[in-house]
Design a protein around this motif. Structure first.
Motif, PDB file in Angstrom:
ATOM      1  N   GLY A 165       0.796  -1.219   0.000  1.00 16.53           N
ATOM      2  CA  GLY A 165       0.000   0.000   0.000  1.00 16.53           C
ATOM      3  C   GLY A 165       0.825   1.264   0.000  1.00 16.53           C
ATOM      4  O   GLY A 165       0.280   2.355   0.173  1.00 16.53           O
ATOM      5  N   GLN A 219      -7.512   4.691  12.313  1.00 17.18           N
ATOM      6  CA  GLN A 219      -7.187   4.838  10.893  1.00 17.18           C
ATOM      7  C   GLN A 219      -5.921   5.661  10.661  1.00 17.18           C
ATOM      8  O   GLN A 219      -5.445   5.762   9.539  1.00 17.18           O
ATOM      9  N   TYR A 221      -1.837   6.842  11.426  1.00 15.63           N
ATOM     10  CA  TYR A 221      -0.523   6.410  11.884  1.00 15.63           C
ATOM     11  C   TYR A 221      -0.092   7.319  13.021  1.00 15.63           C
ATOM     12  O   TYR A 221      -0.165   8.545  12.919  1.00 15.63           O
ATOM     13  N   PHE A 263      -1.841   9.822   4.789  1.00 18.96           N
ATOM     14  CA  PHE A 263      -1.495   8.517   5.350  1.00 18.96           C
ATOM     15  C   PHE A 263      -2.715   7.931   6.045  1.00 18.96           C
ATOM     16  O   PHE A 263      -3.264   8.537   6.958  1.00 18.96           O
ATOM     17  N   ARG A 264      -3.122   6.733   5.616  1.00 18.94           N
ATOM     18  CA  ARG A 264      -4.298   6.090   6.213  1.00 18.94           C
ATOM     19  C   ARG A 264      -4.034   4.602   6.406  1.00 18.94           C
ATOM     20  O   ARG A 264      -3.605   3.922   5.478  1.00 18.94           O
ATOM     21  N   ARG A 265      -4.337   4.120   7.585  1.00 20.29           N
ATOM     22  CA  ARG A 265      -4.057   2.724   7.918  1.00 20.29           C
ATOM     23  C   ARG A 265      -5.131   1.774   7.412  1.00 20.29           C
ATOM     24  O   ARG A 265      -4.946   0.570   7.448  1.00 20.29           O
ATOM     25  N   GLU A 266      -6.278   2.316   6.961  1.00 19.47           N
ATOM     26  CA  GLU A 266      -7.398   1.454   6.562  1.00 19.47           C
ATOM     27  C   GLU A 266      -6.924   0.357   5.620  1.00 19.47           C
ATOM     28  O   GLU A 266      -6.319   0.611   4.588  1.00 19.47           O
ATOM     29  N   ALA A 267      -7.220  -0.874   5.988  1.00 19.68           N
ATOM     30  CA  ALA A 267      -6.731  -2.014   5.208  1.00 19.68           C
ATOM     31  C   ALA A 267      -7.650  -2.349   4.052  1.00 19.68           C
ATOM     32  O   ALA A 267      -7.220  -2.866   3.035  1.00 19.68           O
ATOM     33  N   ARG A 279      -6.824   1.526  -3.597  1.00 21.01           N
ATOM     34  CA  ARG A 279      -6.746   1.864  -2.174  1.00 21.01           C
ATOM     35  C   ARG A 279      -5.332   1.628  -1.690  1.00 21.01           C
ATOM     36  O   ARG A 279      -4.822   0.506  -1.762  1.00 21.01           O
ATOM     37  N   HIS A 281      -2.106   3.066   1.303  1.00 21.66           N
ATOM     38  CA  HIS A 281      -1.910   3.657   2.624  1.00 21.66           C
ATOM     39  C   HIS A 281      -1.282   5.047   2.559  1.00 21.66           C
ATOM     40  O   HIS A 281      -1.431   5.831   3.489  1.00 21.66           O
ATOM     41  N   GLN A 282      -0.538   5.331   1.491  1.00 19.86           N
ATOM     42  CA  GLN A 282       0.023   6.669   1.279  1.00 19.86           C
ATOM     43  C   GLN A 282      -0.387   7.130  -0.107  1.00 19.86           C
ATOM     44  O   GLN A 282      -0.209   6.414  -1.091  1.00 19.86           O
TER      45      GLN A 282
END
Length: 422
Positions: A165, A219, A221, A263-267, A279, A281-282
């Motif tokens: 991601g 969601q 970091y 930056f989003r941690r949503e998997a 989709r 993460h960055q």
């Protein structure tokens, strides 16, 4: 954050509107009002006791001056007893105020009356569509194969450097990304938005002010060494420019734009929904934010929706605008319009922007106020939108414009990219 007086004066209406957002704890509204009543009673008891202490202290001085020492000593005993109750009252008030605040921040923003009822994305209302869906040839490829074919993004090396991601853009892929960012910023600044380059990490107070905390901590970091959070969008640092600020009426509306990595941690899920750039993460995004008078915020919302719509038209992408139902809206939003572009190779719509009016929900948390024409202090309204988020824009540009000779680029990007195609 909602204001207690709004809950108190419109209790049943508030519960009905919260139900539109599928909020299933209406009893918290009653609890907040009860806590506020308790807080007011404790404050009154504290103030009355403090007043008695202050008055008695003056009387003691007079009694001592008049030689009435016995009466003074009796009053001193009373004062000592009153003072002994002040500290417990302060502790009770602090405990009640904390519970009041902790409960208040659980309540989402109230949805506008314009928000449709519904629980899922299928209940969203299509406001309008524009552009023409392309007809692709039999050999058309999805963007994740086009990225490999033209050597634009390296997901494997990005995963080696960081993790899944985190894409590594390279060559013409990096140049296309930079071209889009520059075009979006130029488009926004020409419309009167002031450009900012914000910090890419924020402190806890900033994350709370825009509603990321306590709603979205899972969601984000979290840089635990300094208790900073990597930003999920430039909305967070840029809106916080006006935290703890009293702005002048003549300064409104305030228009701001900023580029930032997000930056989003949503998997997410597995399958095509998260393949390639769908989709990550960055990712990169250009944001627009406005702070305005309450009476003009819905006029500003319409203006921002049209602004994003014209941007998509200039990119020659088929799009649609949706008014989100209550169950699909964000925690802090009063009303949200989503923009989706059609991905021809995937044969599906992809969200590329959300434009929202938060009314005074964020600015109440931020304490961003102004004096109206009557000199009365009021909370401003805040709005924001993506103009635009890049990954899915890139995905649709690649898929929709693929030809035998390469990837055709929209005319507005030619001078930024330095060529008409990849």
């Amino acid at each position: 954050m909602l204001q207690v007086n709004v809950l108190r004066n419109n209790t049943e209406d508030v519960k009905k509107r919260l139900a539109v957002k599928n909020f299933n704890q209406p009893e918290l509204v009653d609890r907040i009002i009860a806590l506020d009543d308790e807080r007011k009673k404790l404050q009154a008891d504290f103030d009355n006791t403090q007043a008695k202490v202050n008055t008695a202290s003056k009387e003691i001085g007079k009694m001592m001056a008049q030689g009435n020492k016995d009466a003074a000593e009796t009053l001193k005993t009373d004062v000592a007893g009153w003072k002994a109750t002040l500290e417990p009252l302060k502790e009770q008030m602090a405990s009640v105020e904390k519970e009041l605040m902790d409960t208040l921040v659980i309540l989402p923003n109230l949805p506008s009356p314009q928000v449709p009822n519904g629980k899922t994305p299928e209940d969203n209302v299509v406001v309008r569509e524009g552009g023409t869906k392309p007809t692709l040839g039999a050999n058309a490829l999805p963007h994740w194969d086009l990225i490999t074919k033209y050597d634009l993004v390296d997901f494997e090396t990005g995963a080696k450097i960081t993790g899944r991601g985190f894409p590594l853009y390279k060559g013409k892929g990096a140049k296309l990304q930079r071209s889009l960012v520059q075009y979006f910023l130029d488009y926004n600044t020409e419309a009167g938005y002031t450009e900012y380059i914000p910090p890419y990490m924020v402190n806890e107070a900033s994350a709370f002010a825009t509603g990321q905390l306590p709603d979205k901590e899972g969601q984000m970091y979290h840089a635990t060494a300094d208790n900073f959070f990597l930003i999920p969008t430039a909305e967070v640092p840029v809106t916080n420019i006006y935290r703890d600020t009293i702005v002048k009426l003549e300064e409104l509306p305030i228009r701001m734009t900023a580029y930032s990595p997000c930056f989003r941690r949503e998997a997410g899920s597995f399958g095509k929904d998260v393949r390639g750039l769908n989709r990550v993460h960055q990712f990169e995004k250009v944001e627009i934010i406005q702070i305005t008078e309450p009476g003009k915020s819905y006029e500003v919302l319409d203006e921002m929706v049209k602004h994003v719509e014209k941007l998509l038209i200039s990119l020659e992408l088929p799009y649609r605008i949706l008014r989100l139902c209550g169950g699909d809206m964000g925690f802090t939003s009063a009303i949200t319009y989503d923009f989706e572009v059609f991905s021809a190779a995937q044969e599906r719509w992809l969200e590329v922007s959300s434009v929202s009016n938060f009314e005074s929900y964020q600015t109440h948390r931020m304490k961003c106020r102004y004096k109206d024409e009557d000199g009365k202090m009021q909370f401003t309204h805040s709005l924001n939108g993506s103009a635009l988020a890049l990954p899915r824009i890139v995905a649709c540009l690649l898929e929709n414009n693929q030809e035998e000779e390469g990837i055709r680029l929209p005319e507005v990007l030619h001078r930024y990219f330095g060529a008409a195609r990849i």
